[in-house]
Design a protein around this motif. Sequence first.
Motif, PDB file in Angstrom:
ATOM      1  N   HIS A 168      36.665  61.632 -27.722  1.00  0.00           N
ATOM      2  CA  HIS A 168      35.409  62.025 -27.061  1.00  0.00           C
ATOM      3  C   HIS A 168      35.658  62.970 -25.884  1.00  0.00           C
ATOM      4  O   HIS A 168      34.968  63.983 -25.736  1.00  0.00           O
ATOM      5  CB  HIS A 168      34.698  60.759 -26.583  1.00  0.00           C
ATOM      6  N   TYR A 169      36.618  62.653 -25.063  1.00  0.00           N
ATOM      7  CA  TYR A 169      36.836  63.439 -23.845  1.00  0.00           C
ATOM      8  C   TYR A 169      37.814  64.597 -24.023  1.00  0.00           C
ATOM      9  O   TYR A 169      37.648  65.656 -23.412  1.00  0.00           O
ATOM     10  CB  TYR A 169      37.350  62.526 -22.730  1.00  0.00           C
ATOM     11  N   PHE A 170      38.832  64.400 -24.852  1.00  0.00           N
ATOM     12  CA  PHE A 170      39.906  65.398 -24.899  1.00  0.00           C
ATOM     13  C   PHE A 170      40.208  65.943 -26.291  1.00  0.00           C
ATOM     14  O   PHE A 170      41.032  66.845 -26.426  1.00  0.00           O
ATOM     15  CB  PHE A 170      41.193  64.796 -24.297  1.00  0.00           C
ATOM     16  N   GLY A 171      39.573  65.387 -27.326  1.00  0.00           N
ATOM     17  CA  GLY A 171      39.794  65.871 -28.677  1.00  0.00           C
ATOM     18  C   GLY A 171      41.193  65.603 -29.194  1.00  0.00           C
ATOM     19  O   GLY A 171      41.714  66.371 -30.011  1.00  0.00           O
ATOM     20  N   VAL A 172      41.822  64.525 -28.734  1.00  0.00           N
ATOM     21  CA  VAL A 172      43.170  64.173 -29.189  1.00  0.00           C
ATOM     22  C   VAL A 172      43.198  62.708 -29.616  1.00  0.00           C
ATOM     23  O   VAL A 172      42.293  61.932 -29.296  1.00  0.00           O
ATOM     24  CB  VAL A 172      44.215  64.402 -28.074  1.00  0.00           C
ATOM     25  N   LEU A 189      37.118  53.662 -15.818  1.00  0.00           N
ATOM     26  CA  LEU A 189      36.820  52.339 -16.373  1.00  0.00           C
ATOM     27  C   LEU A 189      35.834  51.505 -15.556  1.00  0.00           C
ATOM     28  O   LEU A 189      34.981  50.834 -16.146  1.00  0.00           O
ATOM     29  CB  LEU A 189      38.123  51.553 -16.573  1.00  0.00           C
ATOM     30  N   PRO A 190      35.904  51.507 -14.228  1.00  0.00           N
ATOM     31  CA  PRO A 190      34.943  50.670 -13.497  1.00  0.00           C
ATOM     32  C   PRO A 190      33.494  51.139 -13.619  1.00  0.00           C
ATOM     33  O   PRO A 190      32.573  50.355 -13.411  1.00  0.00           O
ATOM     34  CB  PRO A 190      35.428  50.774 -12.040  1.00  0.00           C
ATOM     35  N   ASP A 191      33.276  52.412 -13.943  1.00  0.00           N
ATOM     36  CA  ASP A 191      31.916  52.965 -14.006  1.00  0.00           C
ATOM     37  C   ASP A 191      31.849  54.002 -15.129  1.00  0.00           C
ATOM     38  O   ASP A 191      31.685  55.194 -14.885  1.00  0.00           O
ATOM     39  CB  ASP A 191      31.549  53.608 -12.662  1.00  0.00           C
ATOM     40  N   PRO A 192      31.987  53.575 -16.391  1.00  0.00           N
ATOM     41  CA  PRO A 192      32.096  54.525 -17.493  1.00  0.00           C
ATOM     42  C   PRO A 192      30.845  55.364 -17.740  1.00  0.00           C
ATOM     43  O   PRO A 192      30.949  56.472 -18.262  1.00  0.00           O
ATOM     44  CB  PRO A 192      32.391  53.629 -18.702  1.00  0.00           C
ATOM     45  N   LYS A 193      29.697  54.859 -17.360  1.00  0.00           N
ATOM     46  CA  LYS A 193      28.472  55.638 -17.560  1.00  0.00           C
ATOM     47  C   LYS A 193      28.222  56.604 -16.406  1.00  0.00           C
ATOM     48  O   LYS A 193      27.453  57.560 -16.550  1.00  0.00           O
ATOM     49  CB  LYS A 193      27.265  54.706 -17.725  1.00  0.00           C
ATOM     50  N   GLY A 194      28.883  56.379 -15.277  1.00  0.00           N
ATOM     51  CA  GLY A 194      28.659  57.229 -14.109  1.00  0.00           C
ATOM     52  C   GLY A 194      29.776  58.199 -13.818  1.00  0.00           C
ATOM     53  O   GLY A 194      29.643  59.048 -12.933  1.00  0.00           O
ATOM     54  N   ARG A 195      30.897  58.085 -14.554  1.00  0.00           N
ATOM     55  CA  ARG A 195      32.048  58.965 -14.330  1.00  0.00           C
ATOM     56  C   ARG A 195      32.434  59.649 -15.636  1.00  0.00           C
ATOM     57  O   ARG A 195      32.169  59.133 -16.721  1.00  0.00           O
ATOM     58  CB  ARG A 195      33.247  58.169 -13.793  1.00  0.00           C
ATOM     59  N   SER A 196      33.080  60.790 -15.516  1.00  0.00           N
ATOM     60  CA  SER A 196      33.529  61.542 -16.693  1.00  0.00           C
ATOM     61  C   SER A 196      35.007  61.869 -16.561  1.00  0.00           C
ATOM     62  O   SER A 196      35.466  62.302 -15.500  1.00  0.00           O
ATOM     63  CB  SER A 196      32.726  62.842 -16.849  1.00  0.00           C
ATOM     64  N   ALA A 197      35.755  61.674 -17.653  1.00  0.00           N
ATOM     65  CA  ALA A 197      37.172  62.014 -17.651  1.00  0.00           C
ATOM     66  C   ALA A 197      37.410  63.486 -17.934  1.00  0.00           C
ATOM     67  O   ALA A 197      38.403  64.059 -17.477  1.00  0.00           O
ATOM     68  CB  ALA A 197      37.903  61.172 -18.699  1.00  0.00           C
ATOM     69  N   SER A 198      36.505  64.121 -18.669  1.00  0.00           N
ATOM     70  CA  SER A 198      36.683  65.541 -19.014  1.00  0.00           C
ATOM     71  C   SER A 198      36.051  66.472 -17.986  1.00  0.00           C
ATOM     72  O   SER A 198      36.460  67.633 -17.863  1.00  0.00           O
ATOM     73  CB  SER A 198      36.093  65.825 -20.398  1.00  0.00           C
ATOM     74  N   PRO A 200      35.701  65.703 -14.411  1.00  0.00           N
ATOM     75  CA  PRO A 200      35.881  64.758 -13.298  1.00  0.00           C
ATOM     76  C   PRO A 200      35.318  65.270 -11.983  1.00  0.00           C
ATOM     77  O   PRO A 200      35.458  66.449 -11.653  1.00  0.00           O
ATOM     78  CB  PRO A 200      37.400  64.600 -13.217  1.00  0.00           C
ATOM     79  N   SER A 201      34.696  64.381 -11.256  1.00  0.00           N
ATOM     80  CA  SER A 201      34.270  64.684  -9.895  1.00  0.00           C
ATOM     81  C   SER A 201      35.500  64.691  -9.004  1.00  0.00           C
ATOM     82  O   SER A 201      36.604  64.322  -9.424  1.00  0.00           O
ATOM     83  CB  SER A 201      33.289  63.618  -9.414  1.00  0.00           C
ATOM     84  N   ASP A 202      35.318  65.098  -7.763  1.00  0.00           N
ATOM     85  CA  ASP A 202      36.433  65.067  -6.817  1.00  0.00           C
ATOM     86  C   ASP A 202      36.966  63.649  -6.655  1.00  0.00           C
ATOM     87  O   ASP A 202      38.181  63.432  -6.538  1.00  0.00           O
ATOM     88  CB  ASP A 202      35.992  65.612  -5.451  1.00  0.00           C
ATOM     89  N   PHE A 203      36.044  62.686  -6.662  1.00  0.00           N
ATOM     90  CA  PHE A 203      36.468  61.294  -6.540  1.00  0.00           C
ATOM     91  C   PHE A 203      37.338  60.873  -7.716  1.00  0.00           C
ATOM     92  O   PHE A 203      38.382  60.233  -7.534  1.00  0.00           O
ATOM     93  CB  PHE A 203      35.252  60.363  -6.448  1.00  0.00           C
ATOM     94  N   VAL A 204      36.916  61.218  -8.939  1.00  0.00           N
ATOM     95  CA  VAL A 204      37.678  60.845 -10.130  1.00  0.00           C
ATOM     96  C   VAL A 204      39.046  61.529 -10.133  1.00  0.00           C
ATOM     97  O   VAL A 204      40.060  60.924 -10.492  1.00  0.00           O
ATOM     98  CB  VAL A 204      36.896  61.166 -11.416  1.00  0.00           C
ATOM     99  N   ARG A 205      39.094  62.794  -9.707  1.00  0.00           N
ATOM    100  CA  ARG A 205      40.383  63.488  -9.631  1.00  0.00           C
ATOM    101  C   ARG A 205      41.329  62.775  -8.659  1.00  0.00           C
ATOM    102  O   ARG A 205      42.507  62.571  -8.956  1.00  0.00           O
ATOM    103  CB  ARG A 205      40.178  64.936  -9.178  1.00  0.00           C
ATOM    104  N   LYS A 206      40.784  62.406  -7.509  1.00  0.00           N
ATOM    105  CA  LYS A 206      41.605  61.721  -6.509  1.00  0.00           C
ATOM    106  C   LYS A 206      42.042  60.352  -7.018  1.00  0.00           C
ATOM    107  O   LYS A 206      43.216  59.965  -6.870  1.00  0.00           O
ATOM    108  CB  LYS A 206      40.813  61.574  -5.207  1.00  0.00           C
ATOM    109  N   ARG A 207      41.114  59.638  -7.616  1.00  0.00           N
ATOM    110  CA  ARG A 207      41.437  58.313  -8.143  1.00  0.00           C
ATOM    111  C   ARG A 207      42.463  58.420  -9.269  1.00  0.00           C
ATOM    112  O   ARG A 207      43.391  57.608  -9.360  1.00  0.00           O
ATOM    113  CB  ARG A 207      40.164  57.624  -8.632  1.00  0.00           C
ATOM    114  N   ALA A 208      42.316  59.413 -10.139  1.00  0.00           N
ATOM    115  CA  ALA A 208      43.263  59.599 -11.243  1.00  0.00           C
ATOM    116  C   ALA A 208      44.664  59.897 -10.730  1.00  0.00           C
ATOM    117  O   ALA A 208      45.662  59.430 -11.302  1.00  0.00           O
ATOM    118  CB  ALA A 208      42.783  60.720 -12.162  1.00  0.00           C
TER     119      ALA A 208
END
Length: 229
Positions: A168-172, A189-198, A200-208
């Motif tokens: 879904h996110y990366f085609g792999v 994972l804690p907020d799958p409907k509010g975050r995107s892996a493909s 990513p917000s600044d928060f998701v990038r930092k968390r990743a």
Amino acid sequence: MAARRFRPGRWLALWTVRLVLFAAAVLFIAVGCFAVFDPPTTPYMRAERQRLGAIDHEWVPIDDVAPAMARSAVAAEDANFCEHWGFDMTAIRMALEDGAARGASTISQQVAKNLYLWQGRSWTRKALEAVITPAIELVWSKRRILEVYLNIAEFDEGVFGVDAAAQHYFGVTPAKLSDTQAARLAAILPDPKGRSASRPSDFVRKRAAQVRDGAATIRADGRAACFEG
């Protein structure tokens, strides 16, 4: 011969023991079944399928998942996964000290909830979770617990399991996930409907980035040994 006198206390104790034994047997059958067989669905998946009309989910063995994904999930959700018996008492104490501002639910607890129970907060559900979690830890290997977790976790609306998430996110396939992609999936994972892996917000990038560092750390210090070959 004199009739045996009915004793309510003894009768109640006898049936209480029988009910407890029956419940324990049902529990270990249910837990033991999925130690061997892959669960086809969960109560939450069924609810989402009914709500959305369809969901994206395909089971994949953990051997076909990039090791970085397993380490990232543990680093993000339960860094002491290999060291506890289902409940991380250190994390629980820290959560209580913080006024429950942080989560203390382990991967084993999340599997118990997502696989056997319902969503939402209630004392009944928490009590059942507290009974099922140690049974899972007793019967399943840590690797099996993580395998089930990765296959039933929600990664987006209607997207369940790491196979569907990787596509879904990366085609792999999940075996082809890079360290960065795996860390981003774990970060949402804690907020799958509010975050995107493909996207990513600044928060998701930092968390990743934190998750990627954490995954490297648990690999180096041995806290990934219980689920890696």
